[in-house]
Design a protein around this motif. Sequence first.
Motif, PDB file in Angstrom:
ATOM      1  N   ASP A  40      15.118 -31.202  19.376  1.00 24.91           N
ATOM      2  CA  ASP A  40      15.067 -30.695  18.004  1.00 24.91           C
ATOM      3  C   ASP A  40      13.661 -30.882  17.444  1.00 24.91           C
ATOM      4  OD1 ASP A  40      15.786 -29.596  15.612  1.00 24.91           O
ATOM      5  OD2 ASP A  40      17.069 -31.258  14.964  1.00 24.91           O
ATOM      6  N   LEU A  41      12.702 -30.222  18.087  1.00 25.26           N
ATOM      7  CA  LEU A  41      11.290 -30.378  17.741  1.00 25.26           C
ATOM      8  C   LEU A  41      10.926 -29.559  16.514  1.00 25.26           C
ATOM      9  CD1 LEU A  41       9.603 -30.217  21.280  1.00 25.26           C
ATOM     10  CD2 LEU A  41      10.744 -32.144  20.161  1.00 25.26           C
ATOM     11  N   TYR A  42       9.863 -30.002  15.845  1.00 31.06           N
ATOM     12  CA  TYR A  42       9.318 -29.282  14.693  1.00 31.06           C
ATOM     13  C   TYR A  42       7.806 -29.481  14.677  1.00 31.06           C
ATOM     14  CZ  TYR A  42       9.365 -33.998  12.699  1.00 31.06           C
ATOM     15  OH  TYR A  42       9.175 -35.335  12.501  1.00 31.06           O
ATOM     16  N   PRO A  43       7.045 -28.523  14.142  1.00 28.81           N
ATOM     17  CA  PRO A  43       5.583 -28.662  14.116  1.00 28.81           C
ATOM     18  C   PRO A  43       5.146 -29.804  13.197  1.00 28.81           C
ATOM     19  CG  PRO A  43       6.251 -26.384  13.745  1.00 28.81           C
ATOM     20  CD  PRO A  43       7.497 -27.216  13.640  1.00 28.81           C
ATOM     21  N   ASP A  44       4.315 -30.674  13.729  1.00 32.85           N
ATOM     22  CA  ASP A  44       3.722 -31.764  12.958  1.00 32.85           C
ATOM     23  C   ASP A  44       2.633 -32.377  13.824  1.00 32.85           C
ATOM     24  OD1 ASP A  44       3.164 -33.591  11.009  1.00 32.85           O
ATOM     25  OD2 ASP A  44       5.098 -34.621  11.083  1.00 32.85           O
ATOM     26  N   SER A  45       1.603 -32.870  13.217  1.00 38.27           N
ATOM     27  CA  SER A  45       0.512 -33.434  14.015  1.00 38.27           C
ATOM     28  C   SER A  45      -0.085 -34.640  13.320  1.00 38.27           C
ATOM     29  CB  SER A  45      -0.568 -32.384  14.280  1.00 38.27           C
ATOM     30  OG  SER A  45      -1.151 -31.954  13.076  1.00 38.27           O
ATOM     31  N   LEU A  46      -0.607 -35.530  14.137  1.00 36.34           N
ATOM     32  CA  LEU A  46      -1.340 -36.693  13.673  1.00 36.34           C
ATOM     33  C   LEU A  46      -2.622 -36.801  14.491  1.00 36.34           C
ATOM     34  CD1 LEU A  46       1.484 -39.414  13.457  1.00 36.34           C
ATOM     35  CD2 LEU A  46       0.243 -38.409  11.531  1.00 36.34           C
ATOM     36  N   PRO A  47      -3.693 -37.330  13.918  1.00 37.77           N
ATOM     37  CA  PRO A  47      -4.907 -37.544  14.729  1.00 37.77           C
ATOM     38  C   PRO A  47      -4.651 -38.607  15.783  1.00 37.77           C
ATOM     39  CG  PRO A  47      -5.139 -38.533  12.558  1.00 37.77           C
ATOM     40  CD  PRO A  47      -3.873 -37.745  12.529  1.00 37.77           C
ATOM     41  N   GLY A  48      -5.104 -38.344  16.988  1.00 35.56           N
ATOM     42  CA  GLY A  48      -4.935 -39.298  18.073  1.00 35.56           C
ATOM     43  C   GLY A  48      -6.257 -39.919  18.475  1.00 35.56           C
ATOM     44  N   ASP A  49      -6.227 -40.693  19.560  1.00 31.61           N
ATOM     45  CA  ASP A  49      -7.450 -41.350  20.025  1.00 31.61           C
ATOM     46  C   ASP A  49      -8.026 -40.696  21.273  1.00 31.61           C
ATOM     47  OD1 ASP A  49      -5.510 -42.065  21.830  1.00 31.61           O
ATOM     48  OD2 ASP A  49      -5.742 -44.232  21.574  1.00 31.61           O
ATOM     49  N   GLU A  50      -7.534 -39.492  21.620  1.00 32.37           N
ATOM     50  CA  GLU A  50      -8.052 -38.802  22.791  1.00 32.37           C
ATOM     51  C   GLU A  50      -9.483 -38.323  22.512  1.00 32.37           C
ATOM     52  OE1 GLU A  50      -5.045 -38.149  21.491  1.00 32.37           O
ATOM     53  OE2 GLU A  50      -3.861 -39.130  23.059  1.00 32.37           O
ATOM     54  N   PRO A  51     -10.358 -38.332  23.511  1.00 33.29           N
ATOM     55  CA  PRO A  51     -11.746 -37.912  23.294  1.00 33.29           C
ATOM     56  C   PRO A  51     -11.905 -36.411  23.089  1.00 33.29           C
ATOM     57  CG  PRO A  51     -11.367 -38.419  25.604  1.00 33.29           C
ATOM     58  CD  PRO A  51     -10.131 -38.830  24.875  1.00 33.29           C
ATOM     59  N   GLU A  52     -10.900 -35.638  23.457  1.00 32.38           N
ATOM     60  CA  GLU A  52     -10.949 -34.195  23.279  1.00 32.38           C
ATOM     61  C   GLU A  52      -9.521 -33.690  23.099  1.00 32.38           C
ATOM     62  OE1 GLU A  52     -12.680 -32.556  26.800  1.00 32.38           O
ATOM     63  OE2 GLU A  52     -11.135 -33.359  28.120  1.00 32.38           O
ATOM     64  N   PRO A  53      -9.351 -32.522  22.474  1.00 37.71           N
ATOM     65  CA  PRO A  53      -7.990 -31.996  22.288  1.00 37.71           C
ATOM     66  C   PRO A  53      -7.302 -31.785  23.635  1.00 37.71           C
ATOM     67  CG  PRO A  53      -9.577 -30.781  20.953  1.00 37.71           C
ATOM     68  CD  PRO A  53     -10.380 -31.661  21.867  1.00 37.71           C
ATOM     69  N   LEU A  54      -6.015 -32.107  23.668  1.00 39.71           N
ATOM     70  CA  LEU A  54      -5.242 -31.925  24.886  1.00 39.71           C
ATOM     71  C   LEU A  54      -4.631 -30.529  24.903  1.00 39.71           C
ATOM     72  CD1 LEU A  54      -3.307 -35.321  25.099  1.00 39.71           C
ATOM     73  CD2 LEU A  54      -5.541 -34.734  26.041  1.00 39.71           C
ATOM     74  N   GLU A  55      -4.612 -29.930  26.082  1.00 40.68           N
ATOM     75  CA  GLU A  55      -3.932 -28.648  26.246  1.00 40.68           C
ATOM     76  C   GLU A  55      -2.441 -28.914  26.413  1.00 40.68           C
ATOM     77  OE1 GLU A  55      -3.763 -24.789  29.259  1.00 40.68           O
ATOM     78  OE2 GLU A  55      -5.163 -26.430  29.659  1.00 40.68           O
ATOM     79  N   VAL A  56      -1.631 -28.283  25.582  1.00 41.45           N
ATOM     80  CA  VAL A  56      -0.182 -28.440  25.650  1.00 41.45           C
ATOM     81  C   VAL A  56       0.406 -27.221  26.346  1.00 41.45           C
ATOM     82  CG1 VAL A  56       1.942 -28.766  24.334  1.00 41.45           C
ATOM     83  CG2 VAL A  56      -0.212 -29.769  23.509  1.00 41.45           C
ATOM     84  N   ILE A  57       1.240 -27.458  27.352  1.00 41.58           N
ATOM     85  CA  ILE A  57       1.801 -26.381  28.161  1.00 41.58           C
ATOM     86  C   ILE A  57       3.321 -26.422  28.067  1.00 41.58           C
ATOM     87  CG2 ILE A  57       2.040 -25.480  30.513  1.00 41.58           C
ATOM     88  CD1 ILE A  57      -0.745 -26.784  31.037  1.00 41.58           C
ATOM     89  N   ARG A  58       3.909 -25.287  27.724  1.00 41.85           N
ATOM     90  CA  ARG A  58       5.369 -25.150  27.698  1.00 41.85           C
ATOM     91  C   ARG A  58       5.784 -24.695  29.094  1.00 41.85           C
ATOM     92  NH1 ARG A  58       9.165 -23.117  23.120  1.00 41.85           N
ATOM     93  NH2 ARG A  58       7.424 -23.795  21.852  1.00 41.85           N
ATOM     94  N   TYR A  59       6.483 -25.565  29.811  1.00 51.11           N
ATOM     95  CA  TYR A  59       6.781 -25.300  31.226  1.00 51.11           C
ATOM     96  C   TYR A  59       8.279 -25.087  31.408  1.00 51.11           C
ATOM     97  CZ  TYR A  59       5.347 -25.275  36.107  1.00 51.11           C
ATOM     98  OH  TYR A  59       5.032 -24.879  37.377  1.00 51.11           O
ATOM     99  N   PRO A  60       8.679 -24.093  32.213  1.00 51.88           N
ATOM    100  CA  PRO A  60      10.111 -23.818  32.397  1.00 51.88           C
ATOM    101  C   PRO A  60      10.772 -24.798  33.376  1.00 51.88           C
ATOM    102  CG  PRO A  60       8.799 -22.205  33.594  1.00 51.88           C
ATOM    103  CD  PRO A  60       7.831 -23.053  32.826  1.00 51.88           C
TER     104      PRO A  60
END
Length: 198
Positions: A131-151
């Motif tokens: 039951d996901l919904y769009p929301d974001s928080l700043p993280g500590d990663e050095p660069e944005p992560l690529e998010v992949i929707r995988y079947p």
Amino acid sequence: MPNHPPKILECRHVADSRLFHIESLDLEFSNGEHRTFERLANSNHHAAVMIVAVPDDEHFLLVREYAAGFEQYLLGLPKGSVDPGENLVSAANRELKEECGMGAHQIEALKEISLAPNYMSHRITVMLAQDLYPDSLPGDEPEPLEVIRYPWSKLDELLARDDFHEARSIAGLYLARKFLDEMKKGSSAEEQRKSYPW
């Protein structure tokens, strides 16, 4: 088979880093054999979570990030430490927001797993987020992560990829798929936990 673990004769501190410390253990086994083992311990002793996030019935989310151990970008499940004051659910929701830009209304723990227990005491709990919904928080990663929707239908193909081989992510996906398959058959989460071997 021995009925008790070996006796620790001495535990020596070897080295420290920002995240880990190395210990040397002198052990005496029940048959009289002596060995020295080295182990990598988590210096902050915080729990950790790894999230199988399910945006719909057909997909799960992966992140692509740089893995310094292999000096390449790899696919894996979002994960992170449980911060002081957090429980597993709140930590999983925070990590999901930081790494995937999604929150979850429903999160539950599936199983705590370890990695290379002969050499480290690190454990991580596999969490299922639905039951996901769009929301974001700043993280500590050095660069944005690529998010992949995988079947889910291509899970076997994912295992064959050169950029996906982390054992914890593989285990987490199979635990989640079994859990979700049982849910589709009508078993409640509580019934599944009672029937699972773990």
